[in-house]
Motif scaffolding. Structure first.
Motif, mmCIF file in Angstrom:
data_model
loop_
_atom_site.group_PDB
_atom_site.id
_atom_site.type_symbol
_atom_site.label_atom_id
_atom_site.label_comp_id
_atom_site.label_asym_id
_atom_site.label_seq_id
_atom_site.Cartn_x
_atom_site.Cartn_y
_atom_site.Cartn_z
ATOM 1 N N ASP A 42 5.680 39.767 74.512
ATOM 2 C CA ASP A 42 5.725 39.655 73.057
ATOM 3 C C ASP A 42 4.936 38.441 72.592
ATOM 4 O O ASP A 42 4.156 38.513 71.639
ATOM 5 N N ALA A 43 5.135 37.335 73.288
ATOM 6 C CA ALA A 43 4.491 36.088 72.881
ATOM 7 C C ALA A 43 2.968 36.177 72.982
ATOM 8 O O ALA A 43 2.254 35.470 72.273
ATOM 9 N N MET A 44 2.477 37.048 73.846
ATOM 10 C CA MET A 44 1.022 37.184 74.000
ATOM 11 C C MET A 44 0.410 37.896 72.792
ATOM 12 O O MET A 44 -0.804 37.877 72.596
ATOM 13 N N GLY A 45 1.291 38.515 72.006
ATOM 14 C CA GLY A 45 0.890 39.063 70.715
ATOM 15 C C GLY A 45 -0.300 40.002 70.758
ATOM 16 O O GLY A 45 -0.356 40.915 71.583
ATOM 17 N N GLU A 46 -1.251 39.761 69.875
ATOM 18 C CA GLU A 46 -2.346 40.700 69.657
ATOM 19 C C GLU A 46 -3.525 40.465 70.599
ATOM 20 O O GLU A 46 -4.606 41.012 70.394
ATOM 21 N N THR A 47 -3.330 39.626 71.599
ATOM 22 C CA THR A 47 -4.452 39.298 72.475
ATOM 23 C C THR A 47 -4.847 40.457 73.369
ATOM 24 O O THR A 47 -5.908 40.436 73.988
ATOM 25 N N ALA A 65 -17.119 33.474 81.844
ATOM 26 C CA ALA A 65 -17.065 32.604 80.664
ATOM 27 C C ALA A 65 -16.076 33.175 79.646
ATOM 28 O O ALA A 65 -15.235 32.452 79.092
ATOM 29 N N ALA A 66 -16.156 34.483 79.432
ATOM 30 C CA ALA A 66 -15.211 35.127 78.509
ATOM 31 C C ALA A 66 -13.781 34.949 79.002
ATOM 32 O O ALA A 66 -12.857 34.737 78.209
ATOM 33 N N GLY A 67 -13.616 35.026 80.315
ATOM 34 C CA GLY A 67 -12.290 34.861 80.898
ATOM 35 C C GLY A 67 -11.736 33.470 80.671
ATOM 36 O O GLY A 67 -10.559 33.296 80.338
ATOM 37 N N VAL A 68 -12.596 32.462 80.836
ATOM 38 C CA VAL A 68 -12.167 31.082 80.602
ATOM 39 C C VAL A 68 -11.723 30.900 79.157
ATOM 40 O O VAL A 68 -10.659 30.322 78.884
ATOM 41 N N ALA A 69 -12.513 31.447 78.248
ATOM 42 C CA ALA A 69 -12.169 31.333 76.827
ATOM 43 C C ALA A 69 -10.837 32.019 76.541
ATOM 44 O O ALA A 69 -9.963 31.474 75.853
ATOM 45 N N LYS A 70 -10.689 33.210 77.095
ATOM 46 C CA LYS A 70 -9.461 33.978 76.872
ATOM 47 C C LYS A 70 -8.253 33.242 77.448
ATOM 48 O O LYS A 70 -7.203 33.173 76.816
ATOM 49 N N GLN A 71 -8.424 32.687 78.610
ATOM 50 C CA GLN A 71 -7.309 31.975 79.237
ATOM 51 C C GLN A 71 -6.883 30.799 78.374
ATOM 52 O O GLN A 71 -5.693 30.544 78.194
ATOM 53 N N LEU A 109 -3.282 30.287 76.626
ATOM 54 C CA LEU A 109 -2.482 29.133 77.051
ATOM 55 C C LEU A 109 -1.590 28.628 75.929
ATOM 56 O O LEU A 109 -0.420 28.307 76.145
ATOM 57 N N ALA A 110 -2.145 28.583 74.715
ATOM 58 C CA ALA A 110 -1.367 28.097 73.577
ATOM 59 C C ALA A 110 -0.165 29.011 73.320
ATOM 60 O O ALA A 110 0.946 28.535 73.059
#
Lengths: 159, 159
Positions: A34-39, A105-111, A115-116
């Motif tokens: 749930d906390a991961m929301g719309e990601t 790079a996309a993965g790093v950004a997504k991670q 994280l927040a």
DNA sequence: TTGATTTACTGGTATATACCACTATATATG
DNA sequence: CATATATAGTGGTATATACCAGTAAATCAA
């Protein structure tokens, strides 16, 4: 209030450690997902990506061990992340059997983005459960996950 | 011993409660599944059958709640057990939407057979982990699985 | 160096589990 | 009663996870 639809979860079989830990895993899965929301990602996928970062380009084998996961299960679990361009596999230079796992790079950004959200969920968990107790619980679960515990468990086999 | 293939599980990300509980679930899954041996069933299936017995012909809905499981997930999980003639679904007399879950005669026999194997695994767990601590852990995990905890967690949502 | 063994990964198959859309039944409301 | 809503379960699809049987590469042994 009549006696049907009891709100107390009665009659639950609570004696099995395996069952208890799976029940808790299902519950926490719901909460963290749930906390991961719309990601578009799940808590498990975030954990996996974070472990990849921590392990610094691990081979599949090493990552599987860190996750306490079967090697082939890990391979399957990575597929959606690879398909979506968040993770990539790179053949190892020295050992051509091995493949190293890393975030794109996309993965790093997504991670970083996740994280927040994860931190919020984790804070809520710690507040609801008690920070001290939460830390102790994680240590306890890490011990159960360790090969040290597996060995202790297995030694009991012969009576 | 050279420095490759470290036996210490280094670099494991231990900070996430969700991840910690899943790791432990995977580990215990392996251990308990092993203990089920040649019976052809897994620890999860034994737990489910045992909960069915304890719940005394629950509806799918009630069983799902007791297992902290999604209703449709439960339906899917039951399919192999139904296919193998261990479990059956019986339409409820009063409410024709509802179906009650129960073990067949074969299911009852199988559950008894598995009980002995489960008890061995559970004993090994309790010895390896400490009986007192094991009981406390199960209580802790049951609390995390409870709707009470979910409510506490969710209340933290608004800051 | 060649043959045997071990290691790392892949693919197939099966269970575990979730969410969503749908159907059927029950209940509540005007 | 008729309709609106809520509830219980089903089926589809997707990820999570395990075991097994293969393949390819590395290592060990003669």
């Amino acid at each position: 209030m009549t006696e049907d639809e009891p709100t107390t979860e009665d009659g639950v079989w609570l004696d099995c450690s395996n069952s208890a830990v799976r029940r808790a895993a299902r519950r926490l899965g719901q909460l963290y997902d749930d906390a991961m929301g719309e990601t578009g990602l799940k808590g498990t996928q975030f954990s996996l990506m974070t472990q990849i970062v921590r392990s610094e380009e691990p081979t599949l084998k090493r990552l599987a061990k860190a996750m306490v996961m079967d090697l082939s299960a890990l391979g399957h679990t990575l597929k959606p992340l690879i398909r979506d361009g968040l993770v990539e596999l790179v053949p190892d230079e020295q050992d051509r059997r091995a493949k190293r796992v890393r975030l794109t790079a996309a993965g790093v950004a997504k991670q970083r983005e996740l994280l927040a959200l994860w931190q919020q969920a984790q804070n809520r968990f710690d507040e609801a459960f008690g920070r001290e107790q939460a830390e102790e619980l994680r240590r306890t679960l890490a011990f159960i996950s360790s090969s040290e515990f597996t060995q202790a468990f297995s030694r009991k086999q012969d009576q």
